[in-house]
Design a protein around this motif. Structure first.
Motif, PDB file in Angstrom:
ATOM      1  N   ASN A  13     -10.795  -3.807   4.385  1.00 19.61           N
ATOM      2  CA  ASN A  13      -9.883  -3.917   5.074  1.00 19.61           C
ATOM      3  C   ASN A  13      -9.907  -3.646   6.545  1.00 19.61           C
ATOM      4  O   ASN A  13     -10.602  -2.801   7.062  1.00 19.61           O
ATOM      5  CB  ASN A  13      -8.907  -2.916   4.654  1.00 19.61           C
ATOM      6  N   GLU A  14      -9.602  -4.438   7.451  1.00 25.42           N
ATOM      7  CA  GLU A  14      -9.862  -4.647   8.770  1.00 25.42           C
ATOM      8  C   GLU A  14     -11.265  -4.154   9.428  1.00 25.42           C
ATOM      9  O   GLU A  14     -11.238  -3.187  10.203  1.00 25.42           O
ATOM     10  CB  GLU A  14      -8.697  -3.848   9.500  1.00 25.42           C
ATOM     11  N   TRP A  23       5.720   3.991   9.796  1.00 25.53           N
ATOM     12  CA  TRP A  23       5.587   2.818  10.526  1.00 25.53           C
ATOM     13  C   TRP A  23       6.789   2.047  10.439  1.00 25.53           C
ATOM     14  O   TRP A  23       7.472   1.930   9.503  1.00 25.53           O
ATOM     15  CB  TRP A  23       4.436   1.938   9.568  1.00 25.53           C
ATOM     16  N   TRP A  51      -1.534   7.982   5.155  1.00 29.90           N
ATOM     17  CA  TRP A  51      -0.309   8.107   5.905  1.00 29.90           C
ATOM     18  C   TRP A  51       0.291   9.542   5.933  1.00 29.90           C
ATOM     19  O   TRP A  51       1.450   9.586   6.072  1.00 29.90           O
ATOM     20  CB  TRP A  51       0.657   6.928   5.448  1.00 29.90           C
ATOM     21  N   GLU A  85      -1.485  -9.684   6.682  1.00 28.73           N
ATOM     22  CA  GLU A  85      -0.719  -8.716   7.406  1.00 28.73           C
ATOM     23  C   GLU A  85       0.010  -9.329   8.697  1.00 28.73           C
ATOM     24  O   GLU A  85      -0.752  -9.755   9.604  1.00 28.73           O
ATOM     25  CB  GLU A  85      -1.250  -7.307   7.842  1.00 28.73           C
ATOM     26  N   GLU A 127       0.913  -1.207   0.050  1.00 30.79           N
ATOM     27  CA  GLU A 127       0.033  -0.127  -0.103  1.00 30.79           C
ATOM     28  C   GLU A 127       0.927   1.473  -0.044  1.00 30.79           C
ATOM     29  O   GLU A 127       1.936   1.147   0.049  1.00 30.79           O
ATOM     30  CB  GLU A 127      -1.038  -0.020   1.316  1.00 30.79           C
ATOM     31  N   TYR A 137       0.435  -8.485  14.245  1.00 30.37           N
ATOM     32  CA  TYR A 137       1.629  -7.553  14.522  1.00 30.37           C
ATOM     33  C   TYR A 137       1.991  -7.812  16.062  1.00 30.37           C
ATOM     34  O   TYR A 137       1.226  -7.607  17.153  1.00 30.37           O
ATOM     35  CB  TYR A 137       1.260  -6.054  14.620  1.00 30.37           C
ATOM     36  N   GLY A 146      -4.831  -2.761   2.899  1.00 31.37           N
ATOM     37  CA  GLY A 146      -4.183  -1.925   3.970  1.00 31.37           C
ATOM     38  C   GLY A 146      -5.172  -0.735   4.057  1.00 31.37           C
ATOM     39  O   GLY A 146      -6.339  -0.389   3.466  1.00 31.37           O
ATOM     40  N   ASN A 147      -4.969   0.206   4.854  1.00 29.63           N
ATOM     41  CA  ASN A 147      -5.412   1.686   5.111  1.00 29.63           C
ATOM     42  C   ASN A 147      -5.604   2.402   3.745  1.00 29.63           C
ATOM     43  O   ASN A 147      -6.408   2.983   3.758  1.00 29.63           O
ATOM     44  CB  ASN A 147      -4.931   2.380   6.325  1.00 29.63           C
TER      45      ASN A 147
END
Ligand code: AHR
Length: 649
Positions: free
Chosen positions: A364-365, A513, A275, A449, A44, A421, A244-245
């Motif tokens: 996503n998420e 990150w 980001w 991820e 991403e 993570y 991803g975000n």
């Protein structure tokens, strides 16, 4: 059993007593099939992964939209005998997609005192010897001025010109100009800038300024060669994109709106990425797909599904319909033949052949969507996709360990995406039993991820994380390897996995990150110890899972076999600060070739790679002699080892 047999059993048991720690691999009966897609990549726009990273464009803010008020990353060139001004000019855009241009007004300039504008690139312009750089300008001039302009790559102090060319024939209408700049035998450097200069007064408007070095497979809107080589070397089987975000955006308006990312680069307006910076959208949907093609990997396409990061969701039902349509059209762009609307558009964009697609991820998420709307949103997408494309598989983004009420119940997702993570210690602790709890009849699992962090207390985005190196250390690589071994052991169910994030620009301000698998600046790149752990695992993988049993050891591992060649791959991870002697026993195998190969990655826990020391921690390959179905092997402290054994029938 004859006397010889008894003697062998006796020797084996003596060995057990002597060694204690042992690993037994059952090579007689594979316990399952290794997923052919197990190792892949996730990507991403984060950490300047594309702009200032993999996407090879060297000009930062090439369409002048990064900042609404000033021409960010552009500066005036003038001296005491020349004069120029620059300003954004929204009244003079070059087309209806780009909402501004840069006006460059030269009031005073001569051959000895040129004036103009410079771009500092993404932390410098990389200058390499004997290299061609393709410059593209979209420009128009004021009445009475037709050029020439000099475009050049020069040292930061302007004392050295590395390459230059001329552009003339400007007129009052917008036009596209191209010139190739070629360097000679220069010492590589990124302490350089790109500039456009005049030797007489005049006014020019610039709509787009682009500078490309040679790209992977020579694609005109292509990708950086060194980074692509590093990715290809990982042998990825799939690429999960665009997030991803980055898929979701902070708001619905700033989601990854795929239609705005296709077509000529001068029609890509770009958009704010979550980001903290603006994405040029230069690496758009077609470039993602061609990137897959160039790596011989399959796309795993994530579609925007009505949830954005600031907690905004679209209600399932009629309100969600436009986003469903957007996703279906996107899928058609990827796999539709050229008789379909969006397949035809793909052909017009230069790629008539449809791409392969198996998996579509819905959002996503979505466990962050506290409204609980995901079940209904997922169902709507799942049904809409399955109707025209029954062969496509849908991925739910809510993992099995999320509260019951958040998960998808109204449909059975084909696959579930889980994210991990965790610290190295947590991975070492959870890996031995990982996936035992799952129902083997499905849904399939995608670990979309994951990454081991050295210290779980430091969040990847915290100020404290910025004090740490951008890429992981050997300590993290040990956690990564233990978890990868666990995923291999369970790869009948864990069908795909990918580390995240993949890329980081290591310049100050480049990252949001840590840790990230691969680091780079404008000129060079390096793989972290985790990159090499991933590489040696991914490149040495069979298609059959061999069950392993360990006794009296903290070593973790996995074993697979290539059913065609008979080669057996044993992966071992020693997280301890002392060597560990193991007895390895391969059951169900008549004999082994006496020579085998050991690939070893070992270093002290804190060791890292970097731009300056890219090869501080890299794998070494050695040959083992006198290998037998029962043999002893000593793992160095803090090591990740792949043993490659050839069975002999
Ligand atoms: O990998 C970084 C971020 O972590 C991803 O964008 C997001 O999906 C996750 O929370």
């Amino acid at each position: 059993m004859n006397k010889l047999g008894l003697f062998v059993v006796y020797l084996i048991s003596i060995g057990r007593l002597a060694f204690g720690a042992s690993f037994t691999v059952d090579a007689g009966h594979p316990s399952g099939k290794v997923s052919p897609r197990l190792y892949g990549l996730m990507t991403e726009e984060i950490n300047h992964s594309y702009d200032g990273g993999l996407y090879a464009e060297l000009i930062r803010n090439r369409v002048f939209l990064d900042d609404a008020n000033t021409p960010a990353h552009w500066s005036v060139i003038k001296d005491d005998a020349s004069d120029a001004t620059i300003a954004l000019d929204p009244a003079n855009p070059c087309n209806d997609k780009l909402t501004t241009s840069l006006r460059l007004k030269i009031d005073k300039a001569t051959r000895d005192h040129p004036a103009g504008v410079a771009n500092s690139g993404y932390w410098g312009i990389p200058v390499k010897p004997n290299t061609r750089y393709r410059t593209t300008l979209l420009a128009r001039s004021g009445a009475g001025f037709s050029g020439p302009l000099t475009v050049s790559i020069v040292a930061e102090d302007a004392k050295t010109v590395y390459a230059s060319g001329k552009i003339s024939g400007l007129g009052e209408k917008w036009n596209r100009f191209q010139v190739t700049l070629k360097t000679d035998r220069v010492v590589p450097t990124a302490k350089a800038r790109f500039q456009i200069t005049f030797e007489q007064p005049g006014t020019v408007w610039l709509g787009l300024v682009s500078l490309f070095p040679p790209t992977w497979n020579d694609r005109p809107n292509g990708l950086r060669k060194d980074l692509m080589q590093m990715l290809v070397d990982l042998k990825p089987k799939f690429l999960r994109f665009p997030g991803g975000n980055y898929l979701e955006g902070d708001t619905i308006e700033t989601r990854f709106e795929w239609k705005k990312t296709i077509g000529p680069i001068e029609e890509r307006h770009g958009h704010p990425c979550p980001w903290g910076y603006r994405s040029s959208d230069g690496l758009g949907l077609l470039e993602f797909l061609e990137w897959c093609e160039d790596m011989k990997a399959e796309p795993v396409l994530a579609v925007y599904a009505g949830y954005s990061l600031r907690g905004i969701h679209v209600n399932p039902g009629p309100e969600l319909e436009p986003y469903l349509k957007e996703a279906l059209e996107e899928i058609e762009y990827v796999i539709g033949d050229t008789r379909t609307t969006w397949g035809a558009r793909r052909a017009k964009d230069g790629h008539p052949k449809p791409f392969n697609l198996t998996y579509v991820e819905i959002g996503n998420e979505d466990w962050f969507d506290k409204s609980g709307s995901y079940d209904a949103r997922f169902a709507q997408f799942h049904d809409a996709i399955k109707a025209p494309y029954p062969h496509l598989k849908t991925i739910s983004t809510i993992a099995n360990d999320q509260p019951e009420k958040m998960r998808v119940h109204s449909r059975k997702p084909d696959m579930i995406d889980e994210h991990y993570y965790r610290s190295t210690d947590e991975f070492l602790h959870m890996s031995p039993d990982y996936a035992r709890k799952y129902d083997r009849s499905g849904p399939e699992i995608f670990v979309g991820e994951w990454a081991a962090h050295e210290d779980a207390k430091i969040k990847p985005w915290d100020a404290a994380a910025r004090q740490q190196p951008p890429t992981p250390s050997m300590k993290a690589a040990l956690g990564d390897a233990a978890f990868m071994a666990a995923m291999e052991r369970n790869s009948d169910l864990i069908l795909m996995q990918c580390y995240a994030p993949l890329l980081v620009n290591v310049n100050p301000g480049g990252r949001q990150w840590r840790p990230d698998l691969i680091g780079y600046d404008a000129l060079s790149s390096f793989g972290s110890p985790s990159y090499y752990a991933f590489q040696v695992f991914s490149r040495n993988l069979g298609d059959e899972i061999l069950a392993m049993q360990s006794v009296e050891t903290t070593i973790q591992g996995a074993a697979t076999r290539d059913s065609k060649t008979g080669e057996i791959f044993i992966k071992l991870v020693n997280p301890q600060d002392k060597p560990e002697s193991l007895q390895l026993e391969l059951k169900g195998i008549a004999s082994l070739a006496s020579k085998a190969t050991a690939i070893t990655l070992t270093a002290a826990l804190g060791e890292i790679n970097s731009i300056v020391h890219p090869h501080n921690v890299i794998p070494t390959t050695t040959t083992l002699e006198h290998v037998q179905p029962v043999f002893s092997y000593t793992l160095p402290p803090h090591s990740i080892v792949v043993l490659k054994l050839k069975s002999r029938s």
